[in-house]
Design an enzyme around this catalytic site. Structure first.
Site, PDB file in Angstrom:
ATOM      1  N   LYS A 158       9.102   1.264   8.537  1.00  0.00           N
ATOM      2  CA  LYS A 158       9.037   1.627   9.951  1.00  0.00           C
ATOM      3  C   LYS A 158       9.176   0.373  10.807  1.00  0.00           C
ATOM      4  O   LYS A 158       8.195  -0.328  11.046  1.00  0.00           O
ATOM      5  CB  LYS A 158       7.724   2.359  10.228  1.00  0.00           C
ATOM      6  CG  LYS A 158       7.654   3.720   9.514  1.00  0.00           C
ATOM      7  CD  LYS A 158       6.325   4.420   9.674  1.00  0.00           C
ATOM      8  CE  LYS A 158       6.363   5.795   9.003  1.00  0.00           C
ATOM      9  NZ  LYS A 158       5.042   6.427   8.941  1.00  0.00           N
TER      10      LYS A 158
ATOM     11  N   SER B  82       1.412   9.736   7.431  1.00  0.00           N
ATOM     12  CA  SER B  82       1.142   9.582   5.997  1.00  0.00           C
ATOM     13  C   SER B  82       0.478   8.242   5.694  1.00  0.00           C
ATOM     14  O   SER B  82       1.141   7.319   5.227  1.00  0.00           O
ATOM     15  CB  SER B  82       2.464   9.683   5.227  1.00  0.00           C
ATOM     16  OG  SER B  82       3.439   8.824   5.808  1.00  0.00           O
TER      17      SER B  82
ATOM     18  N   ALA C  91      -1.300   5.702   3.496  1.00  0.00           N
ATOM     19  CA  ALA C  91      -1.325   5.507   2.039  1.00  0.00           C
ATOM     20  C   ALA C  91      -2.693   5.856   1.457  1.00  0.00           C
ATOM     21  O   ALA C  91      -2.783   6.481   0.388  1.00  0.00           O
ATOM     22  CB  ALA C  91      -0.970   4.055   1.728  1.00  0.00           C
TER      23      ALA C  91
ATOM     24  N   GLY D  87       6.826  10.027   8.714  1.00  0.00           N
ATOM     25  CA  GLY D  87       5.895  11.074   9.121  1.00  0.00           C
ATOM     26  C   GLY D  87       4.468  10.599   8.999  1.00  0.00           C
ATOM     27  O   GLY D  87       4.206   9.460   8.608  1.00  0.00           O
TER      28      GLY D  87
ATOM     29  N   SER E 136       0.818  -1.212   0.000  1.00  0.00           N
ATOM     30  CA  SER E 136       0.000   0.000   0.000  1.00  0.00           C
ATOM     31  C   SER E 136       0.855   1.266   0.000  1.00  0.00           C
ATOM     32  O   SER E 136       0.601   2.191  -0.778  1.00  0.00           O
ATOM     33  CB  SER E 136      -1.000  -0.003   1.161  1.00  0.00           C
ATOM     34  OG  SER E 136      -0.385  -0.399   2.345  1.00  0.00           O
TER      35      SER E 136
ATOM     36  N   GLU F 280       3.470  -3.735  11.677  1.00  0.00           N
ATOM     37  CA  GLU F 280       4.867  -3.667  12.128  1.00  0.00           C
ATOM     38  C   GLU F 280       5.011  -3.637  13.649  1.00  0.00           C
ATOM     39  O   GLU F 280       6.005  -4.096  14.210  1.00  0.00           O
ATOM     40  CB  GLU F 280       5.555  -2.431  11.541  1.00  0.00           C
ATOM     41  CG  GLU F 280       5.776  -2.457  10.030  1.00  0.00           C
ATOM     42  CD  GLU F 280       7.014  -3.265   9.642  1.00  0.00           C
ATOM     43  OE1 GLU F 280       7.506  -4.088  10.437  1.00  0.00           O
ATOM     44  OE2 GLU F 280       7.478  -3.066   8.498  1.00  0.00           O
TER      45      GLU F 280
ATOM     46  N   THR G 206      -1.283   7.762  13.837  1.00  0.00           N
ATOM     47  CA  THR G 206      -1.394   6.302  13.915  1.00  0.00           C
ATOM     48  C   THR G 206      -2.262   5.869  15.096  1.00  0.00           C
ATOM     49  O   THR G 206      -2.918   4.838  15.026  1.00  0.00           O
ATOM     50  CB  THR G 206       0.002   5.643  13.980  1.00  0.00           C
ATOM     51  OG1 THR G 206       0.881   6.327  13.096  1.00  0.00           O
ATOM     52  CG2 THR G 206      -0.047   4.198  13.549  1.00  0.00           C
TER      53      THR G 206
ATOM     54  N   LYS H 144       6.457   4.429  17.258  1.00  0.00           N
ATOM     55  CA  LYS H 144       5.064   4.900  17.387  1.00  0.00           C
ATOM     56  C   LYS H 144       4.086   3.764  17.124  1.00  0.00           C
ATOM     57  O   LYS H 144       2.941   3.807  17.597  1.00  0.00           O
ATOM     58  CB  LYS H 144       4.798   6.114  16.486  1.00  0.00           C
ATOM     59  CG  LYS H 144       4.987   5.918  14.976  1.00  0.00           C
ATOM     60  CD  LYS H 144       3.810   5.342  14.267  1.00  0.00           C
ATOM     61  CE  LYS H 144       4.109   5.005  12.822  1.00  0.00           C
ATOM     62  NZ  LYS H 144       3.023   4.325  12.118  1.00  0.00           N
TER      63      LYS H 144
HETATM   64  N1  LIG Z   1       0.583   1.726   4.583  1.00  0.00           N
HETATM   65  C1  LIG Z   1       0.930   2.926   5.017  1.00  0.00           C
HETATM   66  O1  LIG Z   1       0.091   3.847   5.025  1.00  0.00           O
HETATM   67  C2  LIG Z   1       2.315   3.196   5.478  1.00  0.00           C
HETATM   68  C3  LIG Z   1       3.245   2.176   5.644  1.00  0.00           C
HETATM   69  N2  LIG Z   1       4.506   2.487   6.058  1.00  0.00           N
HETATM   70  C4  LIG Z   1       5.511   1.440   6.216  1.00  0.00           C
HETATM   71  O2  LIG Z   1       5.818   0.884   4.939  1.00  0.00           O
HETATM   72  C5  LIG Z   1       6.291  -0.451   5.100  1.00  0.00           C
HETATM   73  C6  LIG Z   1       5.524  -1.351   4.133  1.00  0.00           C
HETATM   74  O3  LIG Z   1       4.175  -1.302   4.539  1.00  0.00           O
HETATM   75  P1  LIG Z   1       2.941  -1.401   3.565  1.00  0.00           P
HETATM   76  O4  LIG Z   1       3.225  -0.984   2.204  1.00  0.00           O
HETATM   77  O5  LIG Z   1       1.850  -0.688   4.258  1.00  0.00           O
HETATM   78  O6  LIG Z   1       2.683  -2.971   3.635  1.00  0.00           O
HETATM   79  P2  LIG Z   1       1.601  -3.849   2.859  1.00  0.00           P
HETATM   80  O7  LIG Z   1       1.222  -4.939   3.761  1.00  0.00           O
HETATM   81  O8  LIG Z   1       0.544  -2.966   2.298  1.00  0.00           O
HETATM   82  O9  LIG Z   1       2.430  -4.435   1.617  1.00  0.00           O
HETATM   83  C7  LIG Z   1       3.553  -5.237   1.819  1.00  0.00           C
HETATM   84  C8  LIG Z   1       4.173  -5.529   0.463  1.00  0.00           C
HETATM   85  O10 LIG Z   1       5.388  -6.232   0.691  1.00  0.00           O
HETATM   86  C9  LIG Z   1       5.434  -7.369  -0.155  1.00  0.00           C
HETATM   87  N3  LIG Z   1       6.264  -8.377   0.502  1.00  0.00           N
HETATM   88  C10 LIG Z   1       6.008  -9.030   1.650  1.00  0.00           C
HETATM   89  N4  LIG Z   1       7.021  -9.884   1.938  1.00  0.00           N
HETATM   90  C11 LIG Z   1       7.932  -9.744   0.950  1.00  0.00           C
HETATM   91  C12 LIG Z   1       9.177 -10.362   0.650  1.00  0.00           C
HETATM   92  N5  LIG Z   1       9.700 -11.289   1.447  1.00  0.00           N
HETATM   93  N6  LIG Z   1       9.842  -9.977  -0.454  1.00  0.00           N
HETATM   94  C13 LIG Z   1       9.330  -9.045  -1.265  1.00  0.00           C
HETATM   95  N7  LIG Z   1       8.148  -8.432  -1.060  1.00  0.00           N
HETATM   96  C14 LIG Z   1       7.467  -8.780   0.038  1.00  0.00           C
HETATM   97  C15 LIG Z   1       3.981  -7.769  -0.326  1.00  0.00           C
HETATM   98  O11 LIG Z   1       3.830  -8.549  -1.495  1.00  0.00           O
HETATM   99  C16 LIG Z   1       3.337  -6.387  -0.451  1.00  0.00           C
HETATM  100  O12 LIG Z   1       3.452  -5.922  -1.773  1.00  0.00           O
HETATM  101  C17 LIG Z   1       6.069  -0.813   6.580  1.00  0.00           C
HETATM  102  O13 LIG Z   1       7.276  -0.710   7.267  1.00  0.00           O
HETATM  103  C18 LIG Z   1       5.087   0.258   7.060  1.00  0.00           C
HETATM  104  O14 LIG Z   1       5.230   0.539   8.438  1.00  0.00           O
HETATM  105  C19 LIG Z   1       4.901   3.759   6.316  1.00  0.00           C
HETATM  106  C20 LIG Z   1       4.028   4.786   6.161  1.00  0.00           C
HETATM  107  C21 LIG Z   1       2.668   4.603   5.734  1.00  0.00           C
HETATM  108  O1  LIG Z   2       2.885   4.727   9.449  1.00  0.00           O
HETATM  109  C1  LIG Z   2       1.740   4.889   9.081  1.00  0.00           C
HETATM  110  C2  LIG Z   2       1.138   6.218   8.900  1.00  0.00           C
HETATM  111  O2  LIG Z   2       2.077   7.242   8.983  1.00  0.00           O
HETATM  112  C3  LIG Z   2       0.905   3.692   8.814  1.00  0.00           C
HETATM  113  O3  LIG Z   2       0.585   3.098  10.008  1.00  0.00           O
HETATM  114  P1  LIG Z   2      -0.018   1.615  10.048  1.00  0.00           P
HETATM  115  O4  LIG Z   2       1.072   0.689   9.611  1.00  0.00           O
HETATM  116  O5  LIG Z   2      -0.448   1.424  11.455  1.00  0.00           O
HETATM  117  O6  LIG Z   2      -1.186   1.595   9.082  1.00  0.00           O
END
Ligand SMILES: NC(=O)C1=CN([C@@H]2O[C@H](COP(=O)(O)OP(=O)(O)OC[C@H]3O[C@@H](n4cnc5c(N)ncnc54)[C@H](O)[C@@H]3O)[C@@H](O)[C@H]2O)C=CC1
Ligand SMILES: O=C(CO)COP(=O)(O)O
Length: 340
Positions: A108, A140, A142, A138, A13, A284, A251, A194
């Site tokens: 994160k 944010s 998605a 920060g 995402s 996370e 969050t 956080k």
């Molecule tokens: N979703 C959000 O709004 C935000 C997320 N983050 C951070 O971004 C990071 C990723 O989170 P999201 O995108 O939300 O996760 P998500 O759960 O939406 O997507 C995870 C992605 O990683 C892939 N994946 C999982 N295991 C894998 C592996 N072994 N090799 C390659 N790809 C793999 C999945 O196929 C998927 O595309 C986390 O650390 C999260 O805390 C930071 C800010 C905002």
């Molecule tokens: O880091 C995030 C927003 O800034 C996303 O938080 P969550 O992983 O709890 O959805």
């Protein structure tokens, strides 16, 4: 602004929402996906239904399952894998990495096995030097970024030149504002820690403990984040900024938060395995609670909320008992107990 090629890993995402920001800023975006099916969906239907349902992606975003295709000729790489997968994804990138590139990560968490921060894992795998790495963090979600809701983040790097280059890539005048910072340790710790407090806030809401308790969790949660952060070398002022208070507030209070939602389900009595199955996306805060529990001991820092959450998540402590333990702690002076 000149067009730059950016290779993005991976299309979860947050990775997908950041692809959209880069494409809206007219950059050439090539995103690597693990599955052919997801690449086809992005290229032909311009959607990513599993991770960002109902979003229409910029048709200029191109997906590929080839790491070489993604990275060839790239000006920069963006890595947004879950913390547990960061090292494995970076290892795949290594043979196509060249020293003119820089890397921005938006992950994160910690590597739980080594307790390393995400930029340390990247530097270890890519051997690129910390001045080639930046962290974007920060408040944010998605879901809001993809809808072009006004969002403000921070990008930190040991090299202010790298931070400024990354700021140029991501910032636009309409919905995505970026500040720079040189405190990588603080920005990474704030973003990771956080999530523990957000799990706790969700738990509190799941138990219907009200808004007073949640505000206390946020405030006292910040106090323990600052305590560990400063012990690990962060600038305390970073925690008063977007990566700190900003992300903590969003969050702990937004229904978009997976950490908040997971905590809320646990508070309502759902077993953790079932919660994770229902979420289908990365939470996370669970891994981070384990890492922070060890780090607090290592740095001899008190983190009572983290400690109780650790017992709930890993030692089957009843959440109500955990709250009683927090409320019944020894009397303290508020100001003496915060190390800003
Ligand atoms: N979703 C959000 O709004 C935000 C997320 N983050 C951070 O971004 C990071 C990723 O989170 P999201 O995108 O939300 O996760 P998500 O759960 O939406 O997507 C995870 C992605 O990683 C892939 N994946 C999982 N295991 C894998 C592996 N072994 N090799 C390659 N790809 C793999 C999945 O196929 C998927 O595309 C986390 O650390 C999260 O805390 C930071 C800010 C905002
Ligand atoms: O880091 C995030 C927003 O800034 C996303 O938080 P969550 O992983 O709890 O959805």
């Amino acid at each position: 602004m000149s067009v730059k090629k950016v290779a993005v890993f991976v299309a979860g995402s947050w990775g997908t929402a950041l692809c959209q920001v880069l494409a809206d800023n007219q950059h050439e975006v090539v995103v690597w996906t693990r599955s052919e099916q997801q690449a086809v969906e992005i290229n032909e239907r311009h959607t990513n239904e599993k991770y960002l349902p109902n979003a229409v992606l910029n048709p200029a975003i191109r997906a590929t399952t080839s790491v070489e295709d993604a990275m060839k000729g790239a000006y920069a790489c963006l890595i947004v894998a879950p913390s547990a997968a960061l090292r494995a994804v970076a290892a795949q990138m290594k043979q196509y990495w060249h020293s003119d590139m820089f890397i921005v990560h938006a992950v994160k968490g910690f590597e739980t096995e080594t307790l390393a921060r995400m930029s340390e894992v990247l530097n270890d795998e890519l051997q690129c030097g910390e001045e080639r790495i930046a962290v974007l963090s920060g408040p944010s979600h998605a879901e809001e970024v993809i809808s072009q809701c006004p969002t403000t983040v921070v990008i930190a790097s040991a090299s202010l030149e790298t931070a400024a280059k990354a700021q140029d890539l991501f910032m636009n005048d309409s919905y995505f504002r970026v500040y720079t910072n040189s405190d990588v340790v603080g920005v990474e710790l704030a973003g990771a820690l956080k999530n523990i407090i957000a799990l706790g806030a969700g738990l509190s809401d799941g138990l219907k403990f009200g808004d007073n308790g949640k505000a206390a969790l946020i405030t006292r949660g910040l106090a323990e984040i600052v305590r560990l952060g400063t012990a690990m070398g962060a600038n305390p002022l970073t925690f008063a900024g977007l990566a700190g208070v900003g992300d903590l507030v969003v969050t702990c209070t937004s229904q978009h938060s997976r950490n908040w939602r997971a905590g809320s389900m646990i508070g309502q009595g759902m077993p953790i395995d079932e919660v994770l199955k229902q979420m289908g996306m990365v939470v996370e805060g669970i891994r981070t609670t384990k890492a922070a529990h060890i780090l607090a001991e290592k740095h001899d820092v008190q983190m009572p909320i983290t400690e109780q959450l650790y017992r709930v998540l890993f030692e089957q402590l009843d959440p109500k008992t955990a709250v009683e333990k927090l409320m019944g702690r020894v009397r303290k002076n508020e100001i003496e107990d915060i190390s800003f």
